[in-house]
Design a protein around this motif. Structure first.
Motif, PDB file in Angstrom:
ATOM      1  N   CYS A  38       0.843  -1.393   0.041  1.00  0.00           N
ATOM      2  CA  CYS A  38       0.053  -0.113   0.075  1.00  0.00           C
ATOM      3  C   CYS A  38       0.954   1.163   0.060  1.00  0.00           C
ATOM      4  CB  CYS A  38      -0.919  -0.028   1.251  1.00  0.00           C
ATOM      5  SG  CYS A  38      -2.197   1.142   1.279  1.00  0.00           S
ATOM      6  N   GLY A  78      -4.888  -1.617   0.822  1.00  0.00           N
ATOM      7  CA  GLY A  78      -5.268  -0.866   1.662  1.00  0.00           C
ATOM      8  C   GLY A  78      -6.705  -1.391   2.580  1.00  0.00           C
ATOM      9  N   VAL A  82      -7.275  -3.583   6.488  1.00  0.00           N
ATOM     10  CA  VAL A  82      -8.240  -3.281   7.549  1.00  0.00           C
ATOM     11  C   VAL A  82      -8.644  -4.555   8.636  1.00  0.00           C
ATOM     12  CG1 VAL A  82     -10.583  -2.538   8.073  1.00  0.00           C
ATOM     13  CG2 VAL A  82      -9.220  -1.229   6.258  1.00  0.00           C
ATOM     14  N   LEU A 125      -5.698   4.165   7.324  1.00  0.00           N
ATOM     15  CA  LEU A 125      -6.552   3.208   6.537  1.00  0.00           C
ATOM     16  C   LEU A 125      -8.046   3.657   6.244  1.00  0.00           C
ATOM     17  CD1 LEU A 125      -5.370  -0.256   7.687  1.00  0.00           C
ATOM     18  CD2 LEU A 125      -4.941   0.916   5.544  1.00  0.00           C
TER      19      LEU A 125
END
Length: 381
Positions: A38, A78, A82, A125
């Motif tokens: 990311c 990304g 999470v 995030l």
């Protein structure tokens, strides 16, 4: 009083072994991989959109699908991070309740660095997720804050890994020296937990990656964009209404090309020039992308007619009244690429207003926000 110990408050007791270092390491290595992907793709995206002066005229226009791949990976990694971050926090949150809370200056600094890491990761995030949905419930500008937070997050992550390196090394693989054996039921629970986390990561990835990886578009259930939904079967982020462009705005439209030999062209005159057709994707920073057939006049042909020198930057100005990308500067690597067009048609049809009628930029390996719509002027710098 000096030497008196703080009374221990009533704290929760955690008896299960899934909050151990082995589980945290197993989840942490996948989280670290997602964050690295990311970060790297995010830096690429940022410099594609906002190149510094030393880089502005050196950005590559090939491969034509390059930005589509890097930005798709950026958003997908990304999103995958999470559930990994939430699982990682679940494994280590009992450490919030250690007593005494600060045992030494070193321990205090370590806890402070972890607090910075966790806070930055959560903010980075979740603001990224809201940006993908184009919802901005904060007063600051997203792009510079998101970019700055990425460096803070990466630095604090590297510091955390350096501090925890001995423990990470000890628990990296099953059976590593120093790893404590677990009761059979805890080993089963750990496998179940890791399987559930893997399933969650797979589910959110498969149901969102279709917005850029079109073979998965039928499973695109959670993504904010579907690659087939929109005017002329292509999504848009900014409509003509939002840009303040309508039939009255373009009634007397003429393209102005400023250079050593400036000139103007009407839409009919543009259509009489040699038309080229290319297949290029629109790839937006929110992660969605789709290829389409574009027809128009090569930008290099328009610049040659104006006497533009080969290495000149090109300023492109839109008819839209407001917007951060109303004016865009195009490096010569894009302007001179034979695939870069001032497009007049999309998938065999004239451009709709939402897609930039009467003319728009389409270029290879370029962020969607820089594929300027409603073009009014090309200026040789």
């Amino acid at each position: 009083m000096e030497g008196m110990k703080l009374p221990r408050p009533p704290l929760p007791v955690f008896s299960r072994r899934l909050h151990d270092a082995r589980t945290a390491t197993a989840i942490g290595r996948w989280l670290g991989l997602a964050l690295v992907v990311c970060f790297v793709t995010g830096v690429i995206s940022h410099y594609e959109q906002h190149p510094p002066a030393w880089l502005a005229n050196s950005l590559p226009s090939r491969p034509s699908w390059g930005y589509r791949l890097s930005q798709g990976l950026h958003v997908a990694s990304g999103i995958a991070a999470v559930p990994l971050l939430l699982a990682k926090l679940w494994t280590v949150y009992p450490r919030l309740f250690v007593w005494p809370p600060l045992r030494s200056v070193r321990h205090a600094l370590e806890r402070l660095s972890v607090a910075v890491l966790v806070a930055t990761a959560l903010l980075e995030l979740f603001t990224g997720l809201l940006n993908a949905a184009q919802w901005y419930p904060w007063p600051f500008s997203f792009v510079p804050v998101h970019f700055a937070l990425a460096w803070v997050l990466t630095g604090s992550l590297l510091l955390h890994v350096a501090v925890k390196a001995p423990e990470i090394r000890m628990h990296w693989r099953r059976g590593s020296p120093g790893t404590l054996s677990l009761p059979a039921e805890d080993a089963v629970d750990r496998r179940a937990l890791l399987t559930a986390v893997g399933a969650a990561v797979g589910a959110v990835t498969v149901t969102t990656a279709g917005q850029s990886f079109t073979p998965l578009s039928r499973l695109d259930l959670l993504a904010p964009r579907h690659p087939d939904h929109g005017p002329q079967a292509l999504p848009v982020n900014r409509t003509a209404v939002q840009a303040g462009v309508d039939a009255r705005t373009v009634r007397d439209w003429r393209l102005r090309v400023d250079g050593p030999r400036p000139y103007e062209l009407s839409l009919d005159e543009l259509r009489e020039l040699q038309q080229r057709e290319v297949v290029l994707p629109i790839a937006c920073v929110e992660g969605w992308s789709k290829s389409a057939h574009w027809t128009g006049v090569r930008i290099r042909d328009l610049l040659d007619r104006a006497g533009a020198p080969p290495g000149a930057l090109i300023r492109v100005t839109s008819l839209e009244r407001h917007g951060a990308y109303r004016v865009m500067v195009m490096p010569h690597t894009y302007a001179r690429d034979p695939l870069t067009l001032l497009a007049l048609r999309l998938n065999g049809e004239p451009l709709s207003f939402d897609h930039g009628h009467p003319a728009r930029i389409i270029a290879p390996n370029r962020p969607g926000v820089l594929q300027t719509k409603w073009v009014a002027r090309l200026e040789v710098l």
